[in-house]
Every structure is written in C-alpha cells, then in structure tokens.
Enzyme design. Structure first.
Site, short mmCIF file in Angstrom:
data_model
loop_
_atom_site.label_atom_id
_atom_site.label_comp_id
_atom_site.label_asym_id
_atom_site.label_seq_id
_atom_site.Cartn_x
_atom_site.Cartn_y
_atom_site.Cartn_z
N GLU A 73 -10.16 49.45 -22.95
CA GLU A 73 -11.68 49.05 -22.62
C GLU A 73 -11.62 48.36 -21.24
O GLU A 73 -12.16 47.14 -21.05
CB GLU A 73 -12.25 48.35 -23.45
N GLU A 122 -12.35 54.83 -31.04
CA GLU A 122 -12.53 53.93 -32.14
C GLU A 122 -13.92 54.28 -32.70
O GLU A 122 -14.77 54.68 -31.56
CB GLU A 122 -12.62 52.57 -31.36
C1 GLA Z 1 -13.85 47.36 -29.10
C2 GLA Z 1 -12.37 47.13 -28.77
C3 GLA Z 1 -11.53 46.79 -29.88
C4 GLA Z 1 -12.51 46.06 -30.99
C5 GLA Z 1 -13.60 46.58 -30.97
C6 GLA Z 1 -14.71 45.91 -32.17
O1 GLA Z 1 -14.08 48.72 -28.99
O2 GLA Z 1 -11.56 47.90 -27.71
O3 GLA Z 1 -10.38 46.23 -29.61
O4 GLA Z 1 -12.68 45.03 -30.32
O5 GLA Z 1 -14.63 46.67 -30.09
O6 GLA Z 1 -15.92 46.83 -32.49
#
Ligand code: GLA
Ligand code: ZN
Length: 609
Positions: free
Chosen positions: A163, A317
C-alpha cells in the site's frame, strides 16, 4: 482461450484463494506453521502472500540475513501446490536502520496540518522515497530475495512493498521537486506564467525560493501532487529494478487502496504487470452513504480492472470477518463474506485473498478478522465460510483471464480531482469526487451494464457513451477526442464543473466550458452553489427521451447556462434563473452531447437519462 491465457495474472491457472501470511511473527512459537498447513487444506487455501513487513526477521542486523523461515514456507508451498506471492519488505523499515540512518525517515509536511518533523519510527509506511540510502537498502534485500527464490516453482508474483502512499517533505524531496519543476518548465518565466505567480507577489526569481507547498498557488499544489505520486512511483521502479533484471518472467504488482487520492493510479498501473487492491467494504455502515456502499465498491473494482485496460486484477486483501480500524467493526452477517467476495470476482478479480490468514496474538491488528482465529482451529463460522468460498472459487478456475468489454466509459482523472480539491471554493459539495462518480456509475450498475473508467488522456474509440462528471481540468486534445466520438455517432455527457481549467489550473478565457463549448453547444455564465438544505428543481420541457419526463430535485451546484447550438431539454424552476436551461442536448455530427448543469439530489435524473 489463448487470449484468456495471456490475460492471466500469473502462470497458475486457478483463482487465487489465500492472502497475507505472516509466520515471521510466529517463529518463537513452534508448531504453528505445521498446524497452519493442516488448516490450509481444510480452508481451500491455494496461495500465500509472504514477506510483507518481514524485514526485521529477514535482516535482524545490518547485512546479516536470515532466510530460514521463508525457505521453510517456500518448500512447504511447493510440496502442497500453493502459489506464493512474495513481498519486498520496504513497507516497514527495521528499527536498527531508522536509528543508524535517520535521513531515511519521512519528514511530515506542513500540508498534513502538523508541525514539520521527522518520523519517530512509529507505525509503518514512513520512509523517504528519495533517500539514496533507503533505496540502496531495498536494492540489497530485493536482490537477495530475487536470487534466492526467483527460480522457485511456487513463485507466482512479486508483491512490491505494501500500500504505497506519498508525501515526504524532507530536504532531499524538496530538492528533487525543484529538479522536477526545472525539467517540466525549463525556465522560471514559464513556471511563473503557468502558476500565475503575480498573485500576491509570488513571482520566483530563483529555483531555491521554491520551498514548502503554498496553498495560495493551487497550480503548485497540483504539481506537488504530481511530483509526490511520481516520486513514490520512481521509488517503486528503483525497488523493482533488481526483480525485473533477475526474474523477468515474474509479474509485479503493488497493492492499491480504493481511489487513494495521493497516488495517480493511472500512471502507476502503466508500470505494473498486475493491478491488485485491498477492499474492506463496510456493508454495515449506517451513515448516509450506506446505500452507496455496494455500487461504491463495484466502482472501485471496475476502476482497478480499467487501469489495465480490462485485464483481470487481484483482490489482494479483504477481511473474512470484521476489521479493527473502523469506528464500529461489526461482524459480517452470515453469507456476507461470500457476497462481497463474488462481487469482486464478478467485476474482474481472479481471486479472493485476505488480510490475514492467521490472526496475530499481539500488535494493533490483533482483533482484525482472519482465516485462523486466536482459538487456532477450524471449528468456527468464519473459518467455515472461508472454506466454502474456497470451494466456490475452484468452480470458477475456467474464467481466469476472461475480459468483459464495456461500451460505457466514465472519466476518472486523478489530476482533475487534485485540481478541484486544491481550489479555494467553489463549494465543499462539488469536491466529493467519488460521490460525483457514483452518481453516474450507479444507474449503469443497477442495470447490469458494464462500465470502464477512463483517464482524461484515454482513447475514447470504441465507446458508445462517455461521461465526464465534474471534469474540472481538461487535458490537451481532450475536446478533439470528444468531438470525434460524438461526430462518429457516440454520446458524450458532461456535468457542471467540467471544462473550467487547463493543466496548470488557468481558467479558460473566452467562455466556459472552454474547449468543450462547441461540442456541448452551451455557454456557462455563472455557477450558483446552494446551501446543503436548499433545493432547486429541473422540469423536463421537451420529452426528447423516452421515460424522461416530470421534475427532478437538484442540490448543491446549479450552473446557470445559455444554449448556443444545443436544445433545452429541461429548465430550472426556482430562483432568478428559473426558466433557464438545466439540461441540454446538442446534436453534433452523427451523435449527441448532453450537459447536466446541476447535481441531482437523489440520482433519479441520472437513472432516467
Ligand atoms: C491494509 C494493510 C494491511 C492491514 C489491513 C487491515 O490493507 O495493507 O497490512 O493493515 O489494511 O485492514
Ligand atoms: Zn524525503
């Protein structure tokens, strides 16, 4: 079929079902990994994303590397036929590194509303993208990962960092911004003209005077956004260099977030082999936007699919249960996990992956949903729903690589959004970019009509309908492309706040909507912004379109326009501009160009068009 194969996101011919797996946090608790691999079979897990945030395990001391935990996971993955998405660890730097090289820490910018200061090595995603030291540290570890695992049969994809975000304001970044500006404008005179720096005596007479971002120079704010997004992308490219060199056949991805404002995902997508993103739809949300949540997340999925021209993306995710970071982290109702997962697949994801597979016992995410809960077994609802979904996904392997062509395009231009947001005024309502996008996306979504998103510089060929919701900034050549589309029989629909400024935020002189005036056949004379609780209404005066009749409630923005070559289809009913056109159609060549001068309060107008 061959085409579908070429469109696959990896060499593995199946829908991915897996996600972030962090055994690097469990190395001190023997037996965990054995148990995990037993549970993977029951949960129909076929993919593991590993190494995200694992730097302190992989390099516990400077230049002392320990790959033992990863070696073990790779070996087990091979034995059990799982795909590995291997991350580079740059999303969180180890403490020893931040202590020894303070210059790699991010400098908070005044734009963040806080006093400028060096990051204190808290949280994550807190490095400087320009720092040569950090780039070198990433190069070393990425090279080692690529050399060690590049030929491993389980390696499916690189997950570069995590991210990415943007916004370091350290001296190195400021200097890099100055260099970027010199390259872009060539001379200070050109910069002064483009930025309109005569205003408040802001003329620059040397490059060194360009310091912190000045909100009174919106064109500078936008250029700084361009730079910040580009500089983080440049950092990504530096990270990717050894990976591309050592493993040219392994696709690269970097997981994105919704329509994260600081990064222009169009330019990012050009550098990625696969687009992936992290979706946490709060379907329990009770705020006034709750009704928008389902189309909202469909829109974000479609945006991701559009970024690479229709190629499938990956839901990298998602949570099989609640998150831990919303105000209220409600449980997913039975079946909701399946619903939101298949929603992603229906919009083009070739898999459903989670954050995370095993729930940590400590740390700030210890209450975030996971496949394997603290109890550590398979006897619970979340685990069962995950394994059922895994079984569903197996039935869908044949559609991996498939494309869904769309005839409707909506312009989603990050730069235009930055520019509208950087302007003082006209009103806060007009700035909810995603809401404006959704107002135009939702009617198609309800009808099950596929939609592509396009950038302001995209080719419009092949689309029957192109919509430009509040496209404040027009890029060079956009109007010509619209004229061609309409001339050849297409439909173009623009709204209020479209065609206001050029690429350095200079308002078009000679009448708005600038270069689109001809094709739309209207002249925008004044723009009224009404209070939140005020309404105007639009009355259809010409039943030009079947089903378009009656009156529609308007809110927020009322653009007072005059028709030139366009016909009036509907008029305002209130205020001094009652009777003035609010909805127009211009026949142009074989097609038509519509202008919606005001924002519909409830979307019904858009549903009818
Ligand atoms: C983001 C991050 C993860 C985690 C999630 C929790 O997407 O990439 O590492 O922190 O949020 O929802
Ligand atoms: Zn910096």
């Amino acid at each position: 079929m061959a085409e579908a194969e070429n469109n696959r996101i990896s060499k593995f011919p199946f829908m991915f079902h897996g996600g972030d797996y962090n055994p690097d946090q469990w190395t001190h608790i023997p037996g965990t990994v054995d148990e995990d691999f037993r549970l993977f079979e029951l949960a129909n897990i076929n993919e593991l994303s590993v190494g995200i945030f694992a730097w302190s395990a992989l390099e516990p001391e400077e230049d002392k590397f320990d790959f033992s935990y990863l070696d073990d996971i790779m070996e087990r993955a091979e034995k059990t036929g799982k795909a590995i998405i291997l991350a580079t660890p740059s999303g969180a730097k180890p403490n020893w590194m931040a202590e020894k090289y303070p210059e790699i820490r991010r400098m908070r910018s005044p734009g963040q509303g806080l006093a400028p200061m060096r990051d204190e090595q808290q949280l994550r995603h807190n490095h400087c993208p320009t720092s040569p030291v950090y780039r070198e540290k990433c190069r070393i570890i990425n090279t080692k990962l690529a050399e060690r695992y590049g030929k491993h049969p389980s390696l499916a994809m690189w997950h570069v960092s995590n991210e990415y975000n943007a916004g370091c304001d350290c001296d190195l970044c400021r200097e890099a911004f100055r260099e970027w500006l010199q390259k872009k404008y060539g001379s200070l005179q050109a910069l002064n003209e483009a930025w309109w720096t005569g205003f408040w005596s802001h003329r620059y007479s040397s490059w060194s005077q360009i310091m912190a971002v000045d909100p009174s120079i919106p064109a500078m704010v936008v250029d700084r956004h361009r730079f910040d997004s580009g500089q983080m992308l440049n950092f990504f490219l530096a990270e990717a260099e050894p990976l591309k060199e050592i493993t040219p056949d392994i696709p690269l991805t970097a997981n994105m977030m919704e329509a994260f404002e600081p990064l222009d995902y169009w330019s990012w997508a050009r550098e990625l082999d696969v687009v992936s993103w992290d979706a946490y739809p709060p379907y329990h949300d009770r705020s006034d936007t709750a009704t928008y949540m389902a189309p909202r997340f469909s829109m974000f999925h479609d945006l991701k699919r559009s970024l690479k021209n229709g190629k499938p993306f990956l839901l990298m995710e998602s949570s099989p249960g609640p998150t831990n970071w919303m105000e209220i982290n409600r449980l997913l109702r039975p079946g909701q996990h399946r619903l939101k997962s298949l929603q992603a697949v229906a919009h083009g994801s070739d898999g459903v992956c989670y954050f995370q597979i095993r729930k940590g016992r400590g740390g700030s995410e210890k209450f975030h949903g996971a496949v394997i809960d603290h109890i550590g077994n398979e006897d619970n609802r979340m685990f069962r729903e995950v394994s059922e979904l895994g079984a569903d996904l197996k039935k869908l392997d044949a559609i991996t690589g498939a494309k869904t062509p769309a005839k409707v395009g909506i312009i989603y231009d990050w730069e235009s959004r930055w520019m509208l947001d950087a302007s003082n005024g006209p009103s806060k309502f007009s700035k909810d970019h995603d809401r404006a996008m959704l107002a135009h996306y939702t009617p198609f979504w309800k009808m099950g009509i596929p939609v592509d998103f396009l950038n302001g510089d995209s080719d419009l060929d092949g689309y029957s309908i192109v919509i430009a919701p509040q496209l404040y900034m027009l890029r060079e050549g956009f109007a010509e492309r619209v004229e061609k589309l309409v001339n050849d029989g297409g439909k173009f629909i623009a709204t209020y706040l479209t065609g206001i400024a050029n690429e350095t935020d200079l308002v078009f002189s000679g009448g708005l909507p600038g270069p689109l005036r001809k094709v739309l056949g209207i002249l925008s004379e004044e723009i009224d912004y009404i209070y939140e609780d005020e309404r105007n209404s639009l009355k259809i005066t010409d039943n030009a379109v079947k089903g378009l009749e009656g009156s529609f409630t308007l809110a927020n923005v009322c653009d007072v326009i005059r028709t030139e070559t366009a016909e009036t289809i509907g008029v305002y009913t209130k205020d001094f501009y009652a009777g003035h056109p609010a909805l127009t159609r211009n026949r142009f060549g074989k097609g038509e160009a519509w202008y919606i001068a005001a924002a519909s309060a409830d979307g019904t107008l858009l549903d009818s068009l």
